[in-house]
Scaffold this motif. Structure first.
Motif, PDB file in Angstrom:
ATOM      1  N   THR A 121       0.864  -1.174   0.000  1.00  0.00           N
ATOM      2  CA  THR A 121       0.000   0.000   0.000  1.00  0.00           C
ATOM      3  C   THR A 121       0.900   1.223   0.000  1.00  0.00           C
ATOM      4  O   THR A 121       1.885   1.275   0.744  1.00  0.00           O
ATOM      5  N   TYR A 122       0.567   2.220  -0.824  1.00  0.00           N
ATOM      6  CA  TYR A 122       1.383   3.421  -0.956  1.00  0.00           C
ATOM      7  C   TYR A 122       0.499   4.646  -0.816  1.00  0.00           C
ATOM      8  O   TYR A 122      -0.604   4.684  -1.337  1.00  0.00           O
ATOM      9  N   ARG A 123       1.018   5.637  -0.106  1.00  0.00           N
ATOM     10  CA  ARG A 123       0.276   6.884   0.096  1.00  0.00           C
ATOM     11  C   ARG A 123       1.116   8.044  -0.428  1.00  0.00           C
ATOM     12  O   ARG A 123       2.340   8.063  -0.266  1.00  0.00           O
ATOM     13  N   TYR A 124       0.443   9.008  -1.056  1.00  0.00           N
ATOM     14  CA  TYR A 124       1.160  10.181  -1.548  1.00  0.00           C
ATOM     15  C   TYR A 124       0.386  11.447  -1.206  1.00  0.00           C
ATOM     16  O   TYR A 124      -0.806  11.424  -0.926  1.00  0.00           O
ATOM     17  N   VAL A 125       1.111  12.553  -1.257  1.00  0.00           N
ATOM     18  CA  VAL A 125       0.533  13.883  -1.095  1.00  0.00           C
ATOM     19  C   VAL A 125       1.040  14.706  -2.276  1.00  0.00           C
ATOM     20  O   VAL A 125       2.250  14.759  -2.535  1.00  0.00           O
ATOM     21  N   PHE A 126       0.117  15.320  -2.988  1.00  0.00           N
ATOM     22  CA  PHE A 126       0.464  16.141  -4.147  1.00  0.00           C
ATOM     23  C   PHE A 126       0.510  17.594  -3.699  1.00  0.00           C
ATOM     24  O   PHE A 126      -0.503  18.159  -3.281  1.00  0.00           O
ATOM     25  N   ASP A 155       2.934   6.587   9.543  1.00  0.00           N
ATOM     26  CA  ASP A 155       2.059   7.491   8.802  1.00  0.00           C
ATOM     27  C   ASP A 155       2.841   8.191   7.688  1.00  0.00           C
ATOM     28  O   ASP A 155       2.763   9.389   7.495  1.00  0.00           O
ATOM     29  N   ASN A 156       3.575   7.384   6.933  1.00  0.00           N
ATOM     30  CA  ASN A 156       4.457   7.924   5.903  1.00  0.00           C
ATOM     31  C   ASN A 156       3.744   8.106   4.569  1.00  0.00           C
ATOM     32  O   ASN A 156       2.708   7.507   4.300  1.00  0.00           O
ATOM     33  N   TYR A 157       4.330   8.950   3.751  1.00  0.00           N
ATOM     34  CA  TYR A 157       3.792   9.269   2.431  1.00  0.00           C
ATOM     35  C   TYR A 157       4.927   9.795   1.563  1.00  0.00           C
ATOM     36  O   TYR A 157       5.978  10.190   2.071  1.00  0.00           O
ATOM     37  N   LEU A 158       4.711   9.800   0.267  1.00  0.00           N
ATOM     38  CA  LEU A 158       5.656  10.405  -0.653  1.00  0.00           C
ATOM     39  C   LEU A 158       5.063  11.715  -1.148  1.00  0.00           C
ATOM     40  O   LEU A 158       3.902  11.751  -1.558  1.00  0.00           O
ATOM     41  N   THR A 159       5.844  12.771  -1.104  1.00  0.00           N
ATOM     42  CA  THR A 159       5.416  14.065  -1.626  1.00  0.00           C
ATOM     43  C   THR A 159       5.781  14.162  -3.099  1.00  0.00           C
ATOM     44  O   THR A 159       6.934  13.932  -3.477  1.00  0.00           O
ATOM     45  N   THR A 163       9.929  18.747  -4.767  1.00  0.00           N
ATOM     46  CA  THR A 163      10.846  17.632  -4.558  1.00  0.00           C
ATOM     47  C   THR A 163      10.011  16.369  -4.405  1.00  0.00           C
ATOM     48  O   THR A 163       8.795  16.423  -4.246  1.00  0.00           O
ATOM     49  N   PHE A 164      10.685  15.245  -4.448  1.00  0.00           N
ATOM     50  CA  PHE A 164      10.039  13.958  -4.217  1.00  0.00           C
ATOM     51  C   PHE A 164      10.689  13.402  -2.962  1.00  0.00           C
ATOM     52  O   PHE A 164      11.816  12.927  -3.002  1.00  0.00           O
ATOM     53  N   GLY A 173       3.401  11.847   9.018  1.00  0.00           N
ATOM     54  CA  GLY A 173       2.457  12.600   9.827  1.00  0.00           C
ATOM     55  C   GLY A 173       1.833  13.807   9.163  1.00  0.00           C
ATOM     56  O   GLY A 173       1.520  14.783   9.837  1.00  0.00           O
ATOM     57  N   TRP A 174       1.581  13.750   7.856  1.00  0.00           N
ATOM     58  CA  TRP A 174       0.989  14.894   7.166  1.00  0.00           C
ATOM     59  C   TRP A 174      -0.397  15.190   7.728  1.00  0.00           C
ATOM     60  O   TRP A 174      -1.278  14.332   7.733  1.00  0.00           O
TER      61      TRP A 174
END
Length: 164
Positions: free
Chosen positions: A61-66, A132-136, A140-141, A146-147
């Motif tokens: 499972t992968y989470r991202y924030v744009f 609670d990690n994510y990729l921005t 930058t990437f 904790g967003w």
């Protein structure tokens, strides 16, 4: 109207905490405050909740924030602004193209093998609810943790108290 203790009259025990997260001290701040409250409750909270639920059963499972503000605007992105970047079909400048290329590579890698990591994509760690990690995807990437966690935890507690 607020009274001492941060609580609004007749609004329940959560009013003071809601004010801390989303209160607007001036009329000009009301629209951004309402936008943030709506966005957090309708989109950010749901995305984090789904990531947590999926990660409990599926380790990939992968989470991202744009966070990328597109060409010609300083405004932060809103819901679905990333779609053109995912499909690579926007009117892009060089910065936009870099974000789009990275997103497109990650989505193609994921669709073809269940893992977004690979050629042309930034490193992306599977979602771990404890971190609670994510990729921005933005200027930058980078991985973050904790967003909006404090506000989303408040929303979660508010919803849970209504189910009890």
């Amino acid at each position: 109207r607020r009274r001492r203790g941060g609580r609004s009259r007749g609004r329940g025990p959560e009013a003071g905490e809601a004010w801390e997260h989303y209160g607007a001290a001036t009329g000009g701040a009301a629209v951004p405050a309402a936008r943030n409250a709506f966005g957090d409750a309708q989109f950010a909270y749901g995305a984090r909740s789904l990531a947590r639920a999926f990660a409990a059963r599926e380790p990939r499972t992968y989470r991202y924030v744009f966070t990328h503000a597109g060409r010609g605007t300083a405004d932060p992105p809103i819901h679905a602004d990333e779609i053109a970047y995912v499909f690579g079909n926007g009117d892009f400048d060089v910065r936009d193209r870099a974000v789009s290329d990275a997103m497109l590579a990650a989505w193609v890698n994921f669709a073809s093998g269940g893992d977004p990591n690979g050629p042309g994509a930034p490193p992306w760690t599977p979602y771990d609810p404890a971190r609670d990690n994510y990729l921005t995807f933005g200027g930058t990437f980078a991985e973050g943790t904790g967003w909006l966690a404090v506000a989303l935890d408040f929303i979660d507690g508010f919803y849970r108290s209504r189910r009890a």
